[in-house]
Design a protein around this motif. Structure first.
Motif, PDB file in Angstrom:
ATOM      1  N   SER A 398       0.837  -1.200   0.000  1.00 53.57           N
ATOM      2  CA  SER A 398       0.000   0.000   0.000  1.00 53.57           C
ATOM      3  C   SER A 398       0.874   1.252   0.000  1.00 53.57           C
ATOM      4  O   SER A 398       2.066   1.209   0.333  1.00 53.57           O
ATOM      5  CB  SER A 398      -0.891   0.004   1.249  1.00 53.57           C
ATOM      6  OG  SER A 398      -0.093   0.065   2.423  1.00 53.57           O
ATOM      7  N   PRO A 399       0.303   2.416  -0.376  1.00 49.91           N
ATOM      8  CA  PRO A 399       1.061   3.669  -0.291  1.00 49.91           C
ATOM      9  C   PRO A 399       1.596   3.940   1.107  1.00 49.91           C
ATOM     10  O   PRO A 399       2.691   4.501   1.257  1.00 49.91           O
ATOM     11  CB  PRO A 399       0.028   4.725  -0.711  1.00 49.91           C
ATOM     12  CG  PRO A 399      -0.923   3.990  -1.593  1.00 49.91           C
ATOM     13  CD  PRO A 399      -1.018   2.611  -1.006  1.00 49.91           C
ATOM     14  N   GLN A 400       0.866   3.539   2.129  1.00 50.69           N
ATOM     15  CA  GLN A 400       1.329   3.741   3.502  1.00 50.69           C
ATOM     16  C   GLN A 400       2.600   2.963   3.779  1.00 50.69           C
ATOM     17  O   GLN A 400       3.527   3.470   4.421  1.00 50.69           O
ATOM     18  CB  GLN A 400       0.228   3.334   4.488  1.00 50.69           C
ATOM     19  CG  GLN A 400       0.609   3.561   5.947  1.00 50.69           C
ATOM     20  CD  GLN A 400      -0.498   3.151   6.907  1.00 50.69           C
ATOM     21  OE1 GLN A 400      -1.565   2.728   6.477  1.00 50.69           O
ATOM     22  NE2 GLN A 400      -0.243   3.291   8.190  1.00 50.69           N
ATOM     23  N   LEU A 401       2.686   1.721   3.279  1.00 53.36           N
ATOM     24  CA  LEU A 401       3.898   0.933   3.474  1.00 53.36           C
ATOM     25  C   LEU A 401       5.073   1.525   2.698  1.00 53.36           C
ATOM     26  O   LEU A 401       6.210   1.530   3.183  1.00 53.36           O
ATOM     27  CB  LEU A 401       3.666  -0.518   3.045  1.00 53.36           C
ATOM     28  CG  LEU A 401       2.709  -1.343   3.902  1.00 53.36           C
ATOM     29  CD1 LEU A 401       2.711  -2.798   3.438  1.00 53.36           C
ATOM     30  CD2 LEU A 401       3.084  -1.266   5.373  1.00 53.36           C
ATOM     31  N   LEU A 402       4.816   2.006   1.486  1.00 51.34           N
ATOM     32  CA  LEU A 402       5.882   2.643   0.708  1.00 51.34           C
ATOM     33  C   LEU A 402       6.392   3.894   1.413  1.00 51.34           C
ATOM     34  O   LEU A 402       7.591   4.178   1.413  1.00 51.34           O
ATOM     35  CB  LEU A 402       5.369   2.989  -0.686  1.00 51.34           C
ATOM     36  CG  LEU A 402       5.021   1.794  -1.589  1.00 51.34           C
ATOM     37  CD1 LEU A 402       4.418   2.283  -2.895  1.00 51.34           C
ATOM     38  CD2 LEU A 402       6.254   0.937  -1.855  1.00 51.34           C
ATOM     39  N   TRP A 403       5.485   4.631   2.028  1.00 51.64           N
ATOM     40  CA  TRP A 403       5.870   5.821   2.783  1.00 51.64           C
ATOM     41  C   TRP A 403       6.714   5.428   3.995  1.00 51.64           C
ATOM     42  O   TRP A 403       7.709   6.083   4.306  1.00 51.64           O
ATOM     43  CB  TRP A 403       4.617   6.569   3.199  1.00 51.64           C
ATOM     44  CG  TRP A 403       4.825   7.734   4.131  1.00 51.64           C
ATOM     45  CD1 TRP A 403       4.326   7.863   5.387  1.00 51.64           C
ATOM     46  CD2 TRP A 403       5.587   8.913   3.881  1.00 51.64           C
ATOM     47  NE1 TRP A 403       4.718   9.057   5.936  1.00 51.64           N
ATOM     48  CE2 TRP A 403       5.508   9.721   5.034  1.00 51.64           C
ATOM     49  CE3 TRP A 403       6.340   9.359   2.799  1.00 51.64           C
ATOM     50  CZ2 TRP A 403       6.136  10.952   5.131  1.00 51.64           C
ATOM     51  CZ3 TRP A 403       6.975  10.600   2.890  1.00 51.64           C
ATOM     52  CH2 TRP A 403       6.870  11.379   4.048  1.00 51.64           C
ATOM     53  N   THR A 404       6.324   4.353   4.672  1.00 50.06           N
ATOM     54  CA  THR A 404       7.113   3.860   5.803  1.00 50.06           C
ATOM     55  C   THR A 404       8.517   3.469   5.353  1.00 50.06           C
ATOM     56  O   THR A 404       9.514   3.804   6.013  1.00 50.06           O
ATOM     57  CB  THR A 404       6.422   2.652   6.456  1.00 50.06           C
ATOM     58  OG1 THR A 404       5.141   3.050   6.947  1.00 50.06           O
ATOM     59  CG2 THR A 404       7.258   2.095   7.604  1.00 50.06           C
ATOM     60  N   GLY A 405       8.624   2.756   4.234  1.00 49.32           N
ATOM     61  CA  GLY A 405       9.935   2.369   3.714  1.00 49.32           C
ATOM     62  C   GLY A 405      10.782   3.568   3.366  1.00 49.32           C
ATOM     63  O   GLY A 405      11.997   3.581   3.610  1.00 49.32           O
ATOM     64  N   LEU A 406      10.165   4.610   2.800  1.00 48.20           N
ATOM     65  CA  LEU A 406      10.915   5.815   2.446  1.00 48.20           C
ATOM     66  C   LEU A 406      11.427   6.526   3.688  1.00 48.20           C
ATOM     67  O   LEU A 406      12.563   7.041   3.701  1.00 48.20           O
ATOM     68  CB  LEU A 406      10.010   6.749   1.633  1.00 48.20           C
ATOM     69  CG  LEU A 406      10.703   7.882   0.877  1.00 48.20           C
ATOM     70  CD1 LEU A 406      11.690   7.324  -0.128  1.00 48.20           C
ATOM     71  CD2 LEU A 406       9.665   8.755   0.183  1.00 48.20           C
ATOM     72  N   LYS A 407      10.635   6.546   4.751  1.00 49.77           N
ATOM     73  CA  LYS A 407      11.104   7.167   5.996  1.00 49.77           C
ATOM     74  C   LYS A 407      12.267   6.384   6.592  1.00 49.77           C
ATOM     75  O   LYS A 407      13.211   6.965   7.135  1.00 49.77           O
ATOM     76  CB  LYS A 407       9.950   7.267   7.001  1.00 49.77           C
ATOM     77  CG  LYS A 407       8.932   8.331   6.663  1.00 49.77           C
ATOM     78  CD  LYS A 407       8.108   8.739   7.869  1.00 49.77           C
ATOM     79  CE  LYS A 407       7.230   7.627   8.373  1.00 49.77           C
ATOM     80  NZ  LYS A 407       6.381   8.055   9.500  1.00 49.77           N
ATOM     81  N   TRP A 408      12.217   5.053   6.505  1.00 49.96           N
ATOM     82  CA  TRP A 408      13.351   4.248   6.953  1.00 49.96           C
ATOM     83  C   TRP A 408      14.598   4.600   6.156  1.00 49.96           C
ATOM     84  O   TRP A 408      15.694   4.727   6.717  1.00 49.96           O
ATOM     85  CB  TRP A 408      13.026   2.757   6.793  1.00 49.96           C
ATOM     86  CG  TRP A 408      12.333   2.148   7.962  1.00 49.96           C
ATOM     87  CD1 TRP A 408      11.096   2.439   8.434  1.00 49.96           C
ATOM     88  CD2 TRP A 408      12.843   1.129   8.838  1.00 49.96           C
ATOM     89  NE1 TRP A 408      10.784   1.668   9.531  1.00 49.96           N
ATOM     90  CE2 TRP A 408      11.835   0.857   9.803  1.00 49.96           C
ATOM     91  CE3 TRP A 408      14.034   0.414   8.893  1.00 49.96           C
ATOM     92  CZ2 TRP A 408      12.000  -0.089  10.799  1.00 49.96           C
ATOM     93  CZ3 TRP A 408      14.204  -0.535   9.885  1.00 49.96           C
ATOM     94  CH2 TRP A 408      13.200  -0.775  10.833  1.00 49.96           C
ATOM     95  N   ALA A 409      14.462   4.755   4.844  1.00 51.41           N
ATOM     96  CA  ALA A 409      15.606   5.070   3.999  1.00 51.41           C
ATOM     97  C   ALA A 409      16.235   6.408   4.391  1.00 51.41           C
ATOM     98  O   ALA A 409      17.460   6.521   4.536  1.00 51.41           O
ATOM     99  CB  ALA A 409      15.172   5.101   2.532  1.00 51.41           C
ATOM    100  N   LEU A 410      15.398   7.421   4.583  1.00 50.11           N
ATOM    101  CA  LEU A 410      15.908   8.730   4.962  1.00 50.11           C
ATOM    102  C   LEU A 410      16.519   8.706   6.359  1.00 50.11           C
ATOM    103  O   LEU A 410      17.510   9.403   6.636  1.00 50.11           O
ATOM    104  CB  LEU A 410      14.792   9.768   4.878  1.00 50.11           C
ATOM    105  CG  LEU A 410      14.252  10.036   3.464  1.00 50.11           C
ATOM    106  CD1 LEU A 410      13.068  10.996   3.522  1.00 50.11           C
ATOM    107  CD2 LEU A 410      15.349  10.591   2.568  1.00 50.11           C
ATOM    108  N   GLY A 411      15.952   7.894   7.263  1.00 48.44           N
ATOM    109  CA  GLY A 411      16.542   7.757   8.594  1.00 48.44           C
ATOM    110  C   GLY A 411      17.931   7.135   8.537  1.00 48.44           C
ATOM    111  O   GLY A 411      18.857   7.566   9.238  1.00 48.44           O
ATOM    112  N   ILE A 412      18.093   6.107   7.695  1.00 52.30           N
ATOM    113  CA  ILE A 412      19.416   5.485   7.520  1.00 52.30           C
ATOM    114  C   ILE A 412      20.394   6.503   6.947  1.00 52.30           C
ATOM    115  O   ILE A 412      21.548   6.599   7.380  1.00 52.30           O
ATOM    116  CB  ILE A 412      19.302   4.261   6.597  1.00 52.30           C
ATOM    117  CG1 ILE A 412      18.472   3.166   7.274  1.00 52.30           C
ATOM    118  CG2 ILE A 412      20.683   3.722   6.234  1.00 52.30           C
ATOM    119  CD1 ILE A 412      18.129   2.013   6.357  1.00 52.30           C
ATOM    120  N   GLY A 413      19.941   7.291   5.961  1.00 53.17           N
ATOM    121  CA  GLY A 413      20.808   8.308   5.383  1.00 53.17           C
ATOM    122  C   GLY A 413      21.209   9.362   6.391  1.00 53.17           C
ATOM    123  O   GLY A 413      22.345   9.848   6.389  1.00 53.17           O
TER     124      GLY A 413
END
Length: 436
Positions: A398-413
């Motif tokens: 879902s878009p919500q899961l994709l948004w969660t994954g993107l926040k994880w990516a930015l947090g790692i960065g």
């Protein structure tokens, strides 16, 4: 040294807290934060200097793309795995929740949590059918389906191993009780005959369920006469006449009774009458609540497991980002020192390195989310449900899961770029300018 260790520990703990807060932030808060940062970059002198310094670093990325791809690929892997695992849990939960309705009640033995450990005696069925609140069909009969289930073994299409499948016996009113069930191939079974209709998901996952095929079940031959679709958990099942099934497997009682009630008020009336009758020590709930409870445990387990696996992979991605950005800072030591010598202060340098890392993290997050969506969205699998039989369901990206994954990516960065950025800002200018 003790103070340095204490400072390092506090820094790490602070980063962990910041990451947790970042992950749980709603999209509105993230948008507000992004607008604030963009405003600072565009309308302040330090912000404009940061953008100019970042532009210089980003322009050199093609020369460092081999090392930079470590960040992109590592973060893409984290996001892909995390989104896929969470999509599995969401898909399983959505399938079970679609199986229920607020105006269909399920009756189980008192204290039973599932059909597998429920027993309803045959002489209780007429008492249930006589209770108020039950909807009636065009023929005036109460819309009640007495049911039982038998776990059978069928070969899986994927690896040809034996798999547990639910063989459900239903009453003649089952089609009116579950209005979402519709035949998509063949016809319904005939009561009194050993005929089976199979769910569309079961047909796709297990062998030998094509219309016209014969199955040897309970030392008897059964003929597949139809395929039904329901877009819920019942698509994983095989259906037959409940009386015929009970005779084949020597079952003297039912396991559940499904009742279509006359709306929400009808359900309340039906439940109150059930509780008031001392002869019926049975539990009543809506099928929506029942299946929601059934999905809770496994979906939470999958979500926790996905988060743990994603967290472990994220740690590896953070170290990859740290290593890459430290190497980038070392390679650009003279360039960074020159910028600082001509007026770029520490804050613009730190921000520039952070923006470069966050850009790479953003690319990794988008790539990982895209791969997860392309590979796993609507991917059909089966897993063991609470009744010890396979439940066929689809991954739900879902878009919500994709948004969660993107926040994880930015947090790692954020974590991966912070310490290299601080090192770049603290690099002695004279020492760096003398390096070749």
């Amino acid at each position: 040294m003790n103070k340095q260790w204490m400072w390092n520990i506090l820094t790490v703990l602070g980063l962990l807290v910041a990451l947790v807060v970042w992950i749980v932030l709603p999209w509105s808060a993230v948008l507000g934060l992004a607008v604030a940062v963009a405003g600072w970059l565009l309308f302040t002198r330090s912000g404009r200097l940061s953008l100019e310094a970042a532009r210089i670093g980003i322009a050199s990325l093609p020369q460092r793309w081999g090392a930079s791809s470590v960040i992109v690929v590592g973060i893409a892997g984290v996001v892909g795995v995390l989104v896929a695992m969470l999509a599995m849990g969401d898909g399983f939960k959505a399938t079970l929740e679609r199986s229920g309705s607020d105006d269909v009640a399920i009756v189980l033995r008192g204290g039973s949590q599932a059909e597998t450990n429920s027993v309803i005696m045959r002489d209780q069925l007429p008492l249930i059918q006589s209770l108020p609140g039950i909807a009636r069909g065009e023929d005036g009969k109460p819309l009640v389906s007495a049911e039982l289930s038998q776990v059978i073994s069928l070969p899986s299409r994927s690896d040809h191993t034996d798999t547990n499948v639910q063989f459900r016996g239903v009453g003649e009113q089952a089609w009116a009780v579950r209005r979402q069930v519709r035949m998509v191939e063949g016809r319904r079974f005939t009561p009194g005959l050993r005929e089976i209709v199979v769910g569309k998901g079961a047909k796709a996952q297990f062998e030998g369920l094509e219309v016209g095929k014969t199955l040897a079940l309970g030392k008897q031959d059964w003929t597949v006469v139809g395929v039904f679709a329901s877009n819920d958990v019942h698509e994983s099942e095989l259906w037959a006449d409940t009386q015929t099934l009970s005779t084949t497997y020597n079952r003297s009682a039912y396991q559940s009774v499904n009742v279509r009630t006359a709306g929400a008020d009808g359900f309340k009336q039906f439940k109150a009458a059930m509780e008031a009758d001392p002869r019926l020590k049975l539990d009543v709930d809506t099928t929506r609540n029942y299946y929601s409870k059934q999905s809770g445990g496994l979906s939470k387990l999958i979500s926790v497991l996905g988060t743990v696996i994603g967290g472990i992979m994220a740690i590896g991605a953070v170290f990859g980002a740290l290593n890459t950005m430290y190497a980038a800072v070392a390679t650009r030591a003279r360039e960074i020192a020159t910028m600082r010598a001509i007026g770029f202060r520490g804050l613009p340098v730190v921000t520039a390195v952070m923006l470069e890392t966050m850009l790479l993290a953003l690319l990794g997050g988008v790539l990982g989310g895209l791969l997860a969506w392309l590979v796993f969205n609507n991917y059909t699998v089966s897993t063991l449900g609470n009744n010890f039989s396979q439940v066929v369901f689809q991954f739900r990206v879902s878009p919500q899961l994709l948004w969660t994954g993107l926040k994880w990516a930015l947090g790692i960065g954020l974590v991966g770029g912070l310490f290299p950025a601080l090192r770049a800002a603290r690099l002695p200018i004279t020492t760096a300018l003398r390096e070749t």
